[in-house]
Design a protein around this motif. Structure first.
Motif, PDB file in Angstrom:
ATOM      1  N   ASP A 169       7.358  11.250  -1.820  1.00 56.25           N
ATOM      2  CA  ASP A 169       7.042  11.910  -3.092  1.00 56.25           C
ATOM      3  C   ASP A 169       7.797  13.233  -3.208  1.00 56.25           C
ATOM      4  O   ASP A 169       8.322  13.581  -4.271  1.00 56.25           O
ATOM      5  CB  ASP A 169       5.537  12.131  -3.183  1.00 56.25           C
ATOM      6  N   LEU A 181      -1.561  14.547   8.260  1.00 61.33           N
ATOM      7  CA  LEU A 181      -1.360  14.451   6.820  1.00 61.33           C
ATOM      8  C   LEU A 181      -1.475  15.815   6.150  1.00 61.33           C
ATOM      9  O   LEU A 181      -0.689  16.149   5.260  1.00 61.33           O
ATOM     10  CB  LEU A 181      -2.379  13.480   6.217  1.00 61.33           C
ATOM     11  N   MET A 200      -3.688  15.384  -3.525  1.00 57.59           N
ATOM     12  CA  MET A 200      -4.082  14.613  -2.348  1.00 57.59           C
ATOM     13  C   MET A 200      -5.539  14.840  -1.957  1.00 57.59           C
ATOM     14  O   MET A 200      -6.016  14.275  -0.970  1.00 57.59           O
ATOM     15  CB  MET A 200      -3.179  14.979  -1.178  1.00 57.59           C
ATOM     16  N   ASN A 250      -6.929  11.559  -0.394  1.00 55.67           N
ATOM     17  CA  ASN A 250      -6.250  10.396  -0.967  1.00 55.67           C
ATOM     18  C   ASN A 250      -5.331   9.757   0.078  1.00 55.67           C
ATOM     19  O   ASN A 250      -4.754  10.437   0.917  1.00 55.67           O
ATOM     20  CB  ASN A 250      -5.441  10.813  -2.196  1.00 55.67           C
ATOM     21  N   LEU A 251      -5.209   8.465  -0.001  1.00 59.08           N
ATOM     22  CA  LEU A 251      -4.389   7.605   0.869  1.00 59.08           C
ATOM     23  C   LEU A 251      -5.113   7.191   2.141  1.00 59.08           C
ATOM     24  O   LEU A 251      -4.748   6.196   2.754  1.00 59.08           O
ATOM     25  CB  LEU A 251      -3.056   8.262   1.273  1.00 59.08           C
ATOM     26  N   THR A 252      -6.136   7.945   2.570  1.00 58.47           N
ATOM     27  CA  THR A 252      -6.760   7.656   3.865  1.00 58.47           C
ATOM     28  C   THR A 252      -8.031   6.826   3.754  1.00 58.47           C
ATOM     29  O   THR A 252      -8.602   6.454   4.781  1.00 58.47           O
ATOM     30  CB  THR A 252      -7.092   8.968   4.596  1.00 58.47           C
ATOM     31  N   VAL A 265       0.980   6.201   5.508  1.00 59.11           N
ATOM     32  CA  VAL A 265       0.225   7.288   4.886  1.00 59.11           C
ATOM     33  C   VAL A 265       0.993   8.601   4.966  1.00 59.11           C
ATOM     34  O   VAL A 265       1.045   9.362   3.990  1.00 59.11           O
ATOM     35  CB  VAL A 265      -1.160   7.427   5.557  1.00 59.11           C
ATOM     36  N   ALA A 273       4.278   8.592   2.670  1.00 63.18           N
ATOM     37  CA  ALA A 273       4.113   8.628   1.209  1.00 63.18           C
ATOM     38  C   ALA A 273       4.318  10.031   0.621  1.00 63.18           C
ATOM     39  O   ALA A 273       5.078  10.186  -0.343  1.00 63.18           O
ATOM     40  CB  ALA A 273       2.741   8.064   0.828  1.00 63.18           C
ATOM     41  N   ILE A 303       0.843  -1.196   0.000  1.00 65.12           N
ATOM     42  CA  ILE A 303       0.000   0.000   0.000  1.00 65.12           C
ATOM     43  C   ILE A 303       0.882   1.251   0.000  1.00 65.12           C
ATOM     44  O   ILE A 303       0.622   2.212  -0.734  1.00 65.12           O
ATOM     45  CB  ILE A 303      -0.949  -0.007   1.213  1.00 65.12           C
ATOM     46  N   PHE A 304       1.920   1.241   0.810  1.00 65.67           N
ATOM     47  CA  PHE A 304       2.838   2.388   0.849  1.00 65.67           C
ATOM     48  C   PHE A 304       3.512   2.585  -0.501  1.00 65.67           C
ATOM     49  O   PHE A 304       3.548   3.701  -1.040  1.00 65.67           O
ATOM     50  CB  PHE A 304       3.875   2.173   1.956  1.00 65.67           C
ATOM     51  N   HIS A 328       1.304   4.033  -3.192  1.00 72.78           N
ATOM     52  CA  HIS A 328       0.866   5.406  -2.970  1.00 72.78           C
ATOM     53  C   HIS A 328       1.960   6.437  -3.191  1.00 72.78           C
ATOM     54  O   HIS A 328       1.714   7.634  -3.010  1.00 72.78           O
ATOM     55  CB  HIS A 328       0.297   5.554  -1.555  1.00 72.78           C
TER      56      HIS A 328
END
Length: 376
Positions: free
Chosen positions: A326, A93, A113, A137-139, A319, A322, A20-21, A24
């Protein structure tokens, strides 16, 4: 009758968290080796199925030993923990994304995001966050997990005492939901990206798997077992189709139009039947090919299993890592070495967090046992 905990469950939960990491982090080269590149399902299915397995294994035993009310109290306490983690994770986040966005000139991470809504209408976004309707996004997996655990007071007794009935109800709801357009509302008039009304089916199937009595391995070779052969063929065919997506001309040349019109789109929101079937086939083939014969006690397997035991904390760390990965990748340009380093470093940090949590748990248990001895 509930089984003991299969060590493979924690191993694959930990592996899913790493996948998942990696998935993302944009342009991450290691994302090319995750499960989503070789079939219709991805790490989300692994996570939800094993979450159902672990939840029923844990709370089912409490239900049988302590009764329904005590089990409900335990479930609600877990839901509260998940809810607090959701609120804290969103706040953290947003701060990290805004910080990372200030260091990247070529992209707008805030919009990517899904945080633009928060900045444009903060008051409504805060209300939506508290109601689980605002999910950047991601959550998305965490609110889904909250709703699925919250449903256990209704589904757990049926799963434990009449599992076939519960599975039948779950499958019926799963099939009706896309047809009737059932989903939960999200911010800005949208719906949940992971529709809990359909994804509950995978969660319930995971719980049902925890109730199955361990069966003896068939004496026949795997290639002479019809169910294994059918599942393996389906996994192989879906792998070929998924790989062909990298070359659209090749895919369009050999994919019959009639089949393409029936197959696509493969909905992740409603957990398309071909996705669900792919995951179940993949899980069955994996279980057959990787029986627990000691490999789960190897060093790397133990590290991944430890991550799986602390899945909530490790997921939250992934989360927030990520967008940082990036940012570093964007600042380094097209450096393959930096992209590999950030991907591996993130996985290592997730493992370190799990080790730290495990150490603290063992220390607490040691101090508690000493206090009991001293009192005695």
């Amino acid at each position: 009758m509930l089984n003991g905990r299969d060590p493979r469950i924690d191993f694959f939960r930990g592996l899913a968290l790493i996948f998942i990491f990696w998935d993302h982090v944009p342009h991450n080269p290691l994302a090319n080796i995750t499960v989503q590149n070789f079939g219709f399902s991805d790490a989300a299915e692994i996570f939800v199925f094993l979450a159902g397995y672990a939840a029923v294994l844990a709370y089912g035993k409490i239900l049988q030993r302590e009764g329904y009310l005590f089990a409900c109290l335990k479930i609600l306490r877990r839901v509260w923990t998940l809810y607090v983690a959701h609120i804290f994770l969103l706040a953290l986040l947003m701060g990290i994304v805004i910080f990372a966005n200030s260091h990247i000139e070529t992209r707008d991470l805030v919009q990517e995001m899904g945080l633009g809504y928060f900045l444009s209408d903060t008051q409504q976004a805060l209300m939506d966050e508290l109601l689980l309707r605002f999910k950047p996004n991601l959550t998305d997996p965490l609110p889904l997990y909250i709703v699925l655990i919250l449903s256990l007071p209704l589904t757990l007794p049926l799963l434990v005492y009449v599992p076939n009935v519960m599975v039948a109800i779950s499958v019926a709801v799963y099939l009706l939901a896309p047809w009737q357009g059932w989903n939960l509302p999200a911010s800005n008039g949208g719906v949940w990206y992971f529709n809990p009304i359909t994804w509950q089916c995978l969660f319930i199937l995971g719980g049902a798997a925890a109730l199955r009595s361990p069966s003896r391995a068939e004496a026949r070779p795997l290639l002479r077992q019809p169910l294994f052969v059918a599942a393996a063929l389906y996994v192989l065919v879906t792998c070929v189709i998924t790989l062909s997506w990298r070359w659209p001309e090749v895919h369009d040349a050999w994919m019959p139009r009639v089949i393409g019109e029936w197959l696509y789109p493969i909905s992740k929101t409603d957990l398309s039947p071909v996705r669900l079937l792919h995951f179940l086939a993949l899980a069955y083939v994996t279980a057959k090919l990787l029986p627990d014969v000691g490999w789960t006690q190897q060093w790397l397997a133990l590290q991944l299993a430890r991550m799986g035991r602390y899945s909530l904390e490790v997921f939250c760390l992934g989360v927030v890592l990520a967008p940082l990965a990036d940012m570093l990748n964007a600042m380094a340009g097209d450096s393959l070495a930096i992209k590999l380093c950030t991907a591996l470093a993130g996985a290592v940090l997730m493992g370190v967090l799990a080790a730290w949590l495990d150490l603290n748990k063992r220390l607490d248990q040691r101090y508690a046992s000493r206090a009991v001895v001293a009192t005695t």
